[in-house]
Motif scaffolding. Structure first.
Motif, PDB file in Angstrom:
ATOM      1  N   CYS A 434      38.085  -0.355  53.491  1.00  0.00           N
ATOM      2  CA  CYS A 434      37.104  -1.227  54.146  1.00  0.00           C
ATOM      3  C   CYS A 434      37.560  -2.679  54.185  1.00  0.00           C
ATOM      4  O   CYS A 434      36.807  -3.555  54.629  1.00  0.00           O
ATOM      5  CB  CYS A 434      35.748  -1.119  53.448  1.00  0.00           C
ATOM      6  N   GLY A 435      38.767  -2.946  53.689  1.00  0.00           N
ATOM      7  CA  GLY A 435      39.323  -4.291  53.779  1.00  0.00           C
ATOM      8  C   GLY A 435      38.904  -5.243  52.682  1.00  0.00           C
ATOM      9  O   GLY A 435      39.156  -6.447  52.769  1.00  0.00           O
ATOM     10  N   SER A 436      38.261  -4.734  51.618  1.00  0.00           N
ATOM     11  CA  SER A 436      37.826  -5.598  50.524  1.00  0.00           C
ATOM     12  C   SER A 436      38.740  -5.393  49.324  1.00  0.00           C
ATOM     13  O   SER A 436      38.389  -4.697  48.364  1.00  0.00           O
ATOM     14  CB  SER A 436      36.363  -5.283  50.166  1.00  0.00           C
ATOM     15  N   ILE A 437      39.923  -5.980  49.386  1.00  0.00           N
ATOM     16  CA  ILE A 437      40.924  -5.767  48.344  1.00  0.00           C
ATOM     17  C   ILE A 437      40.484  -6.362  47.014  1.00  0.00           C
ATOM     18  O   ILE A 437      40.837  -5.852  45.939  1.00  0.00           O
ATOM     19  CB  ILE A 437      42.292  -6.358  48.777  1.00  0.00           C
ATOM     20  N   PHE A 462      47.157  -2.874  47.866  1.00  0.00           N
ATOM     21  CA  PHE A 462      47.831  -4.180  47.899  1.00  0.00           C
ATOM     22  C   PHE A 462      48.845  -4.235  49.041  1.00  0.00           C
ATOM     23  O   PHE A 462      48.967  -5.255  49.737  1.00  0.00           O
ATOM     24  CB  PHE A 462      48.530  -4.449  46.566  1.00  0.00           C
ATOM     25  N   ALA A 463      49.570  -3.154  49.245  1.00  0.00           N
ATOM     26  CA  ALA A 463      50.573  -3.115  50.317  1.00  0.00           C
ATOM     27  C   ALA A 463      49.916  -3.250  51.686  1.00  0.00           C
ATOM     28  O   ALA A 463      50.383  -4.021  52.538  1.00  0.00           O
ATOM     29  CB  ALA A 463      51.379  -1.820  50.234  1.00  0.00           C
ATOM     30  N   GLN A 464      48.827  -2.521  51.908  1.00  0.00           N
ATOM     31  CA  GLN A 464      48.134  -2.566  53.197  1.00  0.00           C
ATOM     32  C   GLN A 464      47.567  -3.946  53.498  1.00  0.00           C
ATOM     33  O   GLN A 464      47.441  -4.327  54.663  1.00  0.00           O
ATOM     34  CB  GLN A 464      47.004  -1.531  53.221  1.00  0.00           C
ATOM     35  N   HIS A 465      47.221  -4.680  52.462  1.00  0.00           N
ATOM     36  CA  HIS A 465      46.632  -6.003  52.654  1.00  0.00           C
ATOM     37  C   HIS A 465      47.676  -7.122  52.593  1.00  0.00           C
ATOM     38  O   HIS A 465      47.325  -8.303  52.510  1.00  0.00           O
ATOM     39  CB  HIS A 465      45.537  -6.254  51.608  1.00  0.00           C
ATOM     40  N   GLY A 466      48.943  -6.740  52.622  1.00  0.00           N
ATOM     41  CA  GLY A 466      50.009  -7.739  52.654  1.00  0.00           C
ATOM     42  C   GLY A 466      50.227  -8.470  51.348  1.00  0.00           C
ATOM     43  O   GLY A 466      50.879  -9.522  51.323  1.00  0.00           O
ATOM     44  N   LYS A 467      49.726  -7.935  50.243  1.00  0.00           N
ATOM     45  CA  LYS A 467      49.876  -8.578  48.932  1.00  0.00           C
ATOM     46  C   LYS A 467      51.036  -7.905  48.186  1.00  0.00           C
ATOM     47  O   LYS A 467      50.847  -7.127  47.244  1.00  0.00           O
ATOM     48  CB  LYS A 467      48.569  -8.490  48.150  1.00  0.00           C
ATOM     49  N   GLN A 473      54.111  -5.822  41.121  1.00  0.00           N
ATOM     50  CA  GLN A 473      53.784  -6.055  39.721  1.00  0.00           C
ATOM     51  C   GLN A 473      52.982  -4.890  39.151  1.00  0.00           C
ATOM     52  O   GLN A 473      53.214  -4.447  38.012  1.00  0.00           O
ATOM     53  CB  GLN A 473      52.975  -7.352  39.575  1.00  0.00           C
ATOM     54  N   LEU A 474      52.061  -4.352  39.962  1.00  0.00           N
ATOM     55  CA  LEU A 474      51.266  -3.216  39.501  1.00  0.00           C
ATOM     56  C   LEU A 474      52.149  -1.979  39.317  1.00  0.00           C
ATOM     57  O   LEU A 474      51.934  -1.185  38.402  1.00  0.00           O
ATOM     58  CB  LEU A 474      50.148  -2.923  40.500  1.00  0.00           C
ATOM     59  N   PHE A 475      53.156  -1.848  40.168  1.00  0.00           N
ATOM     60  CA  PHE A 475      54.089  -0.732  40.024  1.00  0.00           C
ATOM     61  C   PHE A 475      54.829  -0.819  38.687  1.00  0.00           C
ATOM     62  O   PHE A 475      54.997   0.186  37.981  1.00  0.00           O
ATOM     63  CB  PHE A 475      55.084  -0.742  41.184  1.00  0.00           C
ATOM     64  N   GLU A 476      55.243  -2.022  38.320  1.00  0.00           N
ATOM     65  CA  GLU A 476      55.911  -2.206  37.025  1.00  0.00           C
ATOM     66  C   GLU A 476      54.950  -1.943  35.869  1.00  0.00           C
ATOM     67  O   GLU A 476      55.329  -1.337  34.863  1.00  0.00           O
ATOM     68  CB  GLU A 476      56.483  -3.629  36.926  1.00  0.00           C
ATOM     69  N   ASP A 477      53.699  -2.390  36.013  1.00  0.00           N
ATOM     70  CA  ASP A 477      52.688  -2.126  34.976  1.00  0.00           C
ATOM     71  C   ASP A 477      52.486  -0.623  34.790  1.00  0.00           C
ATOM     72  O   ASP A 477      52.325  -0.138  33.660  1.00  0.00           O
ATOM     73  CB  ASP A 477      51.351  -2.778  35.363  1.00  0.00           C
ATOM     74  N   MET A 478      52.491   0.101  35.882  1.00  0.00           N
ATOM     75  CA  MET A 478      52.316   1.544  35.827  1.00  0.00           C
ATOM     76  C   MET A 478      53.458   2.197  35.058  1.00  0.00           C
ATOM     77  O   MET A 478      53.249   3.075  34.219  1.00  0.00           O
ATOM     78  CB  MET A 478      52.247   2.116  37.247  1.00  0.00           C
ATOM     79  N   ARG A 479      54.668   1.771  35.343  1.00  0.00           N
ATOM     80  CA  ARG A 479      55.830   2.334  34.654  1.00  0.00           C
ATOM     81  C   ARG A 479      55.795   2.005  33.161  1.00  0.00           C
ATOM     82  O   ARG A 479      56.114   2.846  32.309  1.00  0.00           O
ATOM     83  CB  ARG A 479      57.121   1.809  35.276  1.00  0.00           C
ATOM     84  N   ASN A 486      55.372   9.163  41.823  1.00  0.00           N
ATOM     85  CA  ASN A 486      55.756  10.304  42.649  1.00  0.00           C
ATOM     86  C   ASN A 486      56.174   9.819  44.039  1.00  0.00           C
ATOM     87  O   ASN A 486      56.314   8.619  44.283  1.00  0.00           O
ATOM     88  CB  ASN A 486      54.616  11.325  42.725  1.00  0.00           C
ATOM     89  N   GLN A 487      56.338  10.751  44.960  1.00  0.00           N
ATOM     90  CA  GLN A 487      56.762  10.405  46.318  1.00  0.00           C
ATOM     91  C   GLN A 487      55.830   9.393  46.967  1.00  0.00           C
ATOM     92  O   GLN A 487      56.275   8.414  47.581  1.00  0.00           O
ATOM     93  CB  GLN A 487      56.791  11.671  47.191  1.00  0.00           C
ATOM     94  N   VAL A 488      54.531   9.635  46.835  1.00  0.00           N
ATOM     95  CA  VAL A 488      53.539   8.783  47.496  1.00  0.00           C
ATOM     96  C   VAL A 488      53.570   7.365  46.920  1.00  0.00           C
ATOM     97  O   VAL A 488      53.422   6.383  47.654  1.00  0.00           O
ATOM     98  CB  VAL A 488      52.131   9.392  47.362  1.00  0.00           C
ATOM     99  N   THR A 489      53.769   7.261  45.620  1.00  0.00           N
ATOM    100  CA  THR A 489      53.847   5.937  44.994  1.00  0.00           C
ATOM    101  C   THR A 489      54.975   5.121  45.611  1.00  0.00           C
ATOM    102  O   THR A 489      54.802   3.937  45.936  1.00  0.00           O
ATOM    103  CB  THR A 489      54.088   6.066  43.480  1.00  0.00           C
ATOM    104  N   PHE A 490      56.126   5.739  45.794  1.00  0.00           N
ATOM    105  CA  PHE A 490      57.276   5.017  46.350  1.00  0.00           C
ATOM    106  C   PHE A 490      57.065   4.674  47.824  1.00  0.00           C
ATOM    107  O   PHE A 490      57.601   3.666  48.302  1.00  0.00           O
ATOM    108  CB  PHE A 490      58.562   5.813  46.150  1.00  0.00           C
ATOM    109  N   VAL A 491      56.288   5.478  48.550  1.00  0.00           N
ATOM    110  CA  VAL A 491      55.953   5.103  49.926  1.00  0.00           C
ATOM    111  C   VAL A 491      55.190   3.783  49.931  1.00  0.00           C
ATOM    112  O   VAL A 491      55.468   2.884  50.742  1.00  0.00           O
ATOM    113  CB  VAL A 491      55.122   6.211  50.614  1.00  0.00           C
ATOM    114  N   SER A 492      54.235   3.640  49.019  1.00  0.00           N
ATOM    115  CA  SER A 492      53.454   2.405  48.929  1.00  0.00           C
ATOM    116  C   SER A 492      54.323   1.216  48.529  1.00  0.00           C
ATOM    117  O   SER A 492      54.182   0.114  49.071  1.00  0.00           O
ATOM    118  CB  SER A 492      52.312   2.589  47.920  1.00  0.00           C
ATOM    119  N   VAL A 493      55.232   1.429  47.581  1.00  0.00           N
ATOM    120  CA  VAL A 493      56.117   0.356  47.127  1.00  0.00           C
ATOM    121  C   VAL A 493      57.040  -0.088  48.262  1.00  0.00           C
ATOM    122  O   VAL A 493      57.216  -1.292  48.516  1.00  0.00           O
ATOM    123  CB  VAL A 493      56.943   0.823  45.909  1.00  0.00           C
TER     124      VAL A 493
END
Length: 761
Positions: A434-437, A462-467, A473-479, A486-493
């Motif tokens: 809905c665009g409310s990041i 975050f990726a969709q909203h250009g952030k 940073q969230l990807f690193e926090d997750m790791r 997984n595959q989908v995570t890397f698509v977002s990154v």
């Protein structure tokens, strides 16, 4: 879930060879313990069966109350009544009387009491009675394990099994079946394989209960072939055996194979029960096989299941998935008392229709109907559960219905379901779509526990909203948190890197995915890299990647290349990409119209004729440019140059006024030779009254000054409208969110979250 101790998962089971000397059903000592009672009274065995009794509940209760001398067997009908009523409190009263009369020293009564507490779900008392037994036998051990499994404590059941082995007791085939069920709940395939090996060693893997449990275990652990092998080893297959195998096929994505097993089951004269029929109907849903589903429906009526609620729910869900809304509604309305499961099936079915809809307008209509059903559910007096909230939040995501989503958010807080991980993740996704990041991020931070899907959903947001920085940073926090991407995570990154033009970082993550996580790249990963090169105008590198990528590029990738070449003025490469796209014969009308307009603008009339001919051969429908906006729980829809709308005069006049105002900020309108969707004739098209402009203007006229504008559009935004809305966001100081058929655009102060990729189209 607590992790299983190493002794249970990795240790070798101490299954004594003396097991060979004992029967596989019950040990002699247990058999003799029960024989005196079995002659005249009911015994509830571990598999739930019972034998006729000469002393009923009232007689037994009367003798207990009045008799000076109480036989231990008098208590069994009374305790059986506690099981039938699922009453742990009454069992406690009987237990107190047993202690008072000293009958607790009787092994049979105390063992039966363990079974009673276990079946009533009171495992604390079951364990206390078990610990005080004068002697433990395989029945008492198995009763305790069964109780823990049924009380969703499979890890404790396995600990009890270890205790049993260490005490020198020998498991029966039923005991092994229960422990295998515990392994299924924990998805502990290693321990399950040890038990399987044991059953093979002692030649009891043909046993029905063991085979059924093995089939379920392997299915839940994703090993369909092992499940089928276990099924085939069963000598006496019952309806549970067949149903477990049919369900296993559905759970592992082999619906056709499951239907073949069902056909074989019928040919062998095995009558399906309600669980079999619901499993088969689930297979039909996976295949969207209405023909088979209606036959199963007829069979269920023939077998007397016409009014069976789970079967009716499954049939209704199948009708919804196949687009037969009226038939599903007729079934729904024909149900007397509608359960929550039925409401959930109806809502989830409409969510499925949204995903499978041919166009956004149909999806919108299904979503709106789902919201109405949810409203009726709330009025019915039933309380929504986590499945309801998950489905309805997904629908709000598809509709960009932020106001309704916020109301449901409040309802999840009030009902206590917000703490559920599935609901929390659906909420994060809803705010993202809905665009409310900001609210999405807040909902994510407030989650008490997070799954891989939760992390990936927020990174994608975050990726969709250009952030980009927040996403990485969230990807690193997750790791760091120990969650494996997984595959989908890397698509977002990679998508985040693409929007920011971070080539080196994107290539680094691409290599990390392949080398560190052993994930083979799929089309979506390559699409992100190609999108990145196209945005930067590095077309030669984009085409070089296309030539060496495996698998071969799809329609989406060639569409990105065509759009990029057109935007950067490289028509030679653009026409080459267009030819490759046409070779794939895309089924999307929008793709053909996009190519048609490109050829029209370049004056390539032969190619125009070629595309027109292909469109007729593929029997593609016309484009329908619709946009809609939700204001105060009402939805208003618009189409281009729509003069029939009750507010059309004011809206059109306001659009003209806005165009004049943004021109002062530097906006220049684009005129182009385009195809008009109504008559498919080329004409000089002015985009002033495209549907999204009318919807935005209506929103500006009818919402408070600071309120964001949220619009859904059925097609991709054109370049001119994209530029217009950028300037409009600066002029009005409003946040304008548009979800078109390809991506989310969030315009704030003259910039768009898509990184101006919309300007390529």
């Amino acid at each position: 879930m607590a992790s299983l101790p190493s002794v249970a998962v990795n240790g070798n089971l101490k299954l004594d060879q003396e097991f060979r000397k004992h029967p596989t059903s019950f040990l002699p000592s247990e058999r003799s313990t029960n024989v005196s009672y079995q002659k005249s009274h009911t015994v509830t065995t571990l598999n739930g069966s019972s034998e006729p009794k000469s002393l009923d509940f009232r007689e037994a209760l009367s003798m207990i109350r009045e008799g000076e001398h109480v036989e231990s067997t008098y208590y069994v009908p009374v305790l059986q009544e506690c099981i039938d009523k699922n009453s742990a409190s009454e069992a406690k009263n009987v237990h107190a009387h047993i202690i008072k009369t000293g009958t607790h020293q009787d092994l049979f009564v105390s063992t039966f009491l363990v079974n009673v507490y276990a079946k009533c779900g009171n495992m604390e008392n079951a364990r206390k009675v078990f610990d005080n037994l004068p002697k433990r036998n395989v029945i008492s051990w198995t009763s305790l394990m069964t109780g823990y499994v049924h009380s969703s404590q499979p890890e404790v059941a396995i600990h009890v099994f270890q205790e049993m082995l260490e005490a020198g007791a020998y498991p029966t085939n039923y005991t092994l079946g229960i422990v295998l069920n515990a392994c299924s709940s924990l998805q502990s395939v290693n321990l399950g394989k040890q038990l399987h090996a044991y059953s093979i060693k002692y030649q009891i893997d043909f046993d029905t209960s063991i085979g059924n449990s093995l089939c379920s275990l392997y299915s839940k652990c994703g090993s369909l072939e092992s499940a089928v092998k276990a099924f085939k080893k069963i000598e006496e297959k019952n309806v549970i055996s067949w149903t477990a195998t049919i369900s296993a096929c559905g759970d592992n994505g082999e619906a056709i194979r499951g239907l073949k097993f069902f056909t074989e089951m019928l040919s062998e004269g095995i009558e399906p029960n309600e669980y079999t029929l619901t499993s088969v109907l689930s297979l039909c849903c996976l295949m969207l096989s209405l023909d088979v589903g209606t036959q199963v429906h007829s069979l269920s009526i023939k077998l007397g299941y016409e009014l069976n609620l789970p079967i009716r729910n499954s049939i209704m869900y199948l009708y919804l998935k196949c687009g037969l809304i009226n038939e599903a509604r007729e079934l729904f309305n024909g149900m007397g008392a509608i359960s929550l499961v039925t409401w959930n099936a109806m809502i989830a079915g409409h969510a499925q229709i949204m995903d499978l809809a041919e166009d956004d307008l149909s999806a919108y209509q299904s979503g709106t109907e789902a919201l109405n059903i949810f409203l009726k559910l709330n009025r019915s007096g039933l309380k929504p559960d986590l499945f309801t909230f998950s489905s309805i939040l997904t629908i709000c995501s598809g509709l960009v219905a932020l106001q309704q989503g916020e109301q449901i958010h409040a309802q999840t807080i009030k009902s206590g379901f917000l703490s559920d991980r599935v609901v929390g993740t659906a909420l994060v996704n809803m705010y993202n779509k809905c665009g409310s990041i900001e609210k999405a991020s807040k909902a994510f931070v407030e989650m008490s526990t997070r799954t891989l899907i939760s992390w990936t959903t927020m990174i994608a947001g975050f990726a969709q909203h250009g952030k980009t920085q927040q996403a990485l940073q969230l990807f690193e926090d997750m790791r760091i948190a120990g969650v494996r991407p997984n595959q989908v995570t890397f698509v977002s990154v990679l998508s985040a890197c693409s929007q920011a033009g971070m080539v080196n970082e994107a290539l680094g993550f691409f290599e990390m995915m392949k080398k560190d996580y052993r994930i083979k790249p799929v089309l979506d990963h390559f699409a992100c890299l190609i999108d990145m090169y196209v945005r930067l105008g590095r077309l030669e590198e984009a085409f070089a990647l296309v030539k060496k990528m495996d698998p071969a590029p799809n329609e989406f990738i060639w569409s990105i290349l065509v759009a990029g070449c057109r935007s950067h003025g490289n028509f030679e490469l653009g026409f080459y990409a267009a030819e490759k796209l046409l070779e794939l014969k895309p089924k999307d009308t929008e793709t053909y119209v996009f190519l048609l307009n490109m050829y029209l603008s370049a004056g390539r009339w032969k190619d125009v004729s070629k595309v027109r001919k292909m469109m007729k051969e593929e029997k593609l429908g016309k484009l329908r440019d619709w946009s809609w906006i939700s204001i105060k729980d009402k939805v208003f829809s618009f189409k281009p140059n729509d003069k029939s709308h009750p507010y059309s005069a004011d809206t059109h006049k306001f659009v003209e006024s806005l165009i004049d105002q943004v021109k002062s900020l530097g906006y220049e309108s684009l005129e182009s030779l385009e195809v008009i969707d109504e008559d498919e004739e080329q004409t000089l098209s002015y985009t002033a009254y495209h549907s999204e402009r009318l919807a935005i203007a209506f929103g500006l006229l009818n919402t408070p000054n600071a309120a964001p504008i949220r619009v859904v559009k059925s097609l991709i935004m054109c370049r001119d409208c994209h530029n217009f809305v950028k300037f409009l966001s600066t002029l009005t100081g409003r946040e304008i969110v548009i979800r078109d058929s390809k991506r989310l655009h969030k315009f704030v102060n003259g910039t768009c979250s898509c990184g101006d990729f919309g300007g390529h189209l």
